[in-house]
Enzyme design. Sequence first.
Site, PDB file in Angstrom:
ATOM      1  N   ASN A  10       0.856  -1.184   0.000  1.00  0.00           N
ATOM      2  CA  ASN A  10       0.000   0.000   0.000  1.00  0.00           C
ATOM      3  C   ASN A  10       0.903   1.249   0.000  1.00  0.00           C
ATOM      4  O   ASN A  10       1.581   1.552   0.983  1.00  0.00           O
ATOM      5  CB  ASN A  10      -0.879  -0.061   1.258  1.00  0.00           C
ATOM      6  N   LYS A  13       0.515   3.794   2.780  1.00  0.00           N
ATOM      7  CA  LYS A  13       1.176   3.430   4.047  1.00  0.00           C
ATOM      8  C   LYS A  13       2.695   3.613   3.937  1.00  0.00           C
ATOM      9  O   LYS A  13       3.323   4.118   4.863  1.00  0.00           O
ATOM     10  CB  LYS A  13       0.903   1.963   4.375  1.00  0.00           C
ATOM     11  N   ASP A  70      -0.961  -3.285  10.002  1.00  0.00           N
ATOM     12  CA  ASP A  70      -2.321  -3.718   9.694  1.00  0.00           C
ATOM     13  C   ASP A  70      -3.238  -2.697  10.324  1.00  0.00           C
ATOM     14  O   ASP A  70      -3.087  -2.322  11.485  1.00  0.00           O
ATOM     15  CB  ASP A  70      -2.636  -5.131  10.191  1.00  0.00           C
ATOM     16  N   GLY A 154      -7.319   5.563   1.086  1.00  0.00           N
ATOM     17  CA  GLY A 154      -8.359   4.780   1.763  1.00  0.00           C
ATOM     18  C   GLY A 154      -9.597   5.601   2.092  1.00  0.00           C
ATOM     19  O   GLY A 154     -10.179   6.275   1.232  1.00  0.00           O
ATOM     20  N   TYR A 155      -9.990   5.558   3.358  1.00  0.00           N
ATOM     21  CA  TYR A 155     -11.225   6.212   3.801  1.00  0.00           C
ATOM     22  C   TYR A 155     -10.997   7.657   4.273  1.00  0.00           C
ATOM     23  O   TYR A 155     -11.902   8.261   4.848  1.00  0.00           O
ATOM     24  CB  TYR A 155     -11.870   5.387   4.927  1.00  0.00           C
TER      25      TYR A 155
HETATM   26  P1  IMP Z   1      -4.660  -3.620   5.383  1.00  0.00           P
HETATM   27  O1  IMP Z   1      -3.978  -3.150   6.643  1.00  0.00           O
HETATM   28  O2  IMP Z   1      -3.715  -3.906   4.282  1.00  0.00           O
HETATM   29  O3  IMP Z   1      -5.642  -4.705   5.667  1.00  0.00           O
HETATM   30  O4  IMP Z   1      -5.490  -2.389   4.799  1.00  0.00           O
HETATM   31  C1  IMP Z   1      -6.084  -1.468   5.637  1.00  0.00           C
HETATM   32  C2  IMP Z   1      -7.142  -0.672   4.906  1.00  0.00           C
HETATM   33  O5  IMP Z   1      -7.755   0.169   5.883  1.00  0.00           O
HETATM   34  C3  IMP Z   1      -6.594   0.260   3.826  1.00  0.00           C
HETATM   35  O6  IMP Z   1      -6.577  -0.317   2.558  1.00  0.00           O
HETATM   36  C4  IMP Z   1      -7.566   1.429   3.913  1.00  0.00           C
HETATM   37  O7  IMP Z   1      -8.718   1.135   3.174  1.00  0.00           O
HETATM   38  C5  IMP Z   1      -7.929   1.460   5.384  1.00  0.00           C
HETATM   39  N1  IMP Z   1      -7.020   2.373   6.106  1.00  0.00           N
HETATM   40  C6  IMP Z   1      -6.016   2.044   6.962  1.00  0.00           C
HETATM   41  N2  IMP Z   1      -5.385   3.142   7.396  1.00  0.00           N
HETATM   42  C7  IMP Z   1      -5.982   4.169   6.782  1.00  0.00           C
HETATM   43  C8  IMP Z   1      -5.737   5.571   6.819  1.00  0.00           C
HETATM   44  O8  IMP Z   1      -4.805   6.089   7.453  1.00  0.00           O
HETATM   45  N3  IMP Z   1      -6.570   6.320   6.077  1.00  0.00           N
HETATM   46  C9  IMP Z   1      -7.590   5.798   5.337  1.00  0.00           C
HETATM   47  N4  IMP Z   1      -7.838   4.501   5.249  1.00  0.00           N
HETATM   48  C10 IMP Z   1      -7.035   3.687   5.971  1.00  0.00           C
END
Ligand code: IMP
Length: 203
Positions: A10, A13, A70, A154-155
């Site tokens: 990502n 991130k 995560d 993301g959101y």
């Molecule tokens: P994962 O940790 O790869 O399962 O993905 C976490 C998901 O949560 C991301 O793809 C976003 O959709 C959302 N997310 C996590 N952190 C953030 C943030 O800081 N801003 C907006 N969305 C987030």
Amino acid sequence: MKRLVIATRNQGKVAELRSALEGTGFEIFSLEELAPGLVVEEDAETFEANALEKARVVSEALHCAAVADDSGLSVDALGGDPGVRSARYGGEGLRDSQRCEALLRALADVPDERRIARFHCVLALWIPGRPAVCFDGVLEGRIDRFLSGEHGFGYDPVFVPHGYDQSLAVLGKEVKQRISHRAQALSCLQTHLLGLRSEQAAH
Ligand code: IMP
């Protein structure tokens, strides 16, 4: 200098983690730079278990230290969803903006006072030969009624942090680096890494 790989694909991130980790005594790489083909499943039921698994798999494959994030969004009116499934909410292959829209549709009938939500972040640090450690952070807020702003990922366009009246995507990088769930976890991780560096310097 020892290598530390940020175990995520990502790019949002990676951007938030990289600058904070520079200066901690490690040479920082993204997963894309060191192992573009490495796939890590995320099927655990907690942020912590997912973060630990991602860090372990990447550290063992690349024989170096790894940090995995995560994270996700928990919405009270949805019983804590999308939670650990935030990256897949609304279906496979959607863009971030489409996931935000799916969330807004799910909350269409929910009144303002019940649109309470929070972001969670767990960072797991896996260093070969040492016990794994996790650091976490939570950002409280609410889900807006529309998308706004261009920053972040993301959101961010639908999440309004507690104490503000604009979305994280409007507030931008500087505010997010100060208050976010990831920033809180990162600050603890930074302190930990700097402690390790002093420990090593003393030997
Ligand atoms: P994962 O940790 O790869 O399962 O993905 C976490 C998901 O949560 C991301 O793809 C976003 O959709 C959302 N997310 C996590 N952190 C953030 C943030 O800081 N801003 C907006 N969305 C987030």
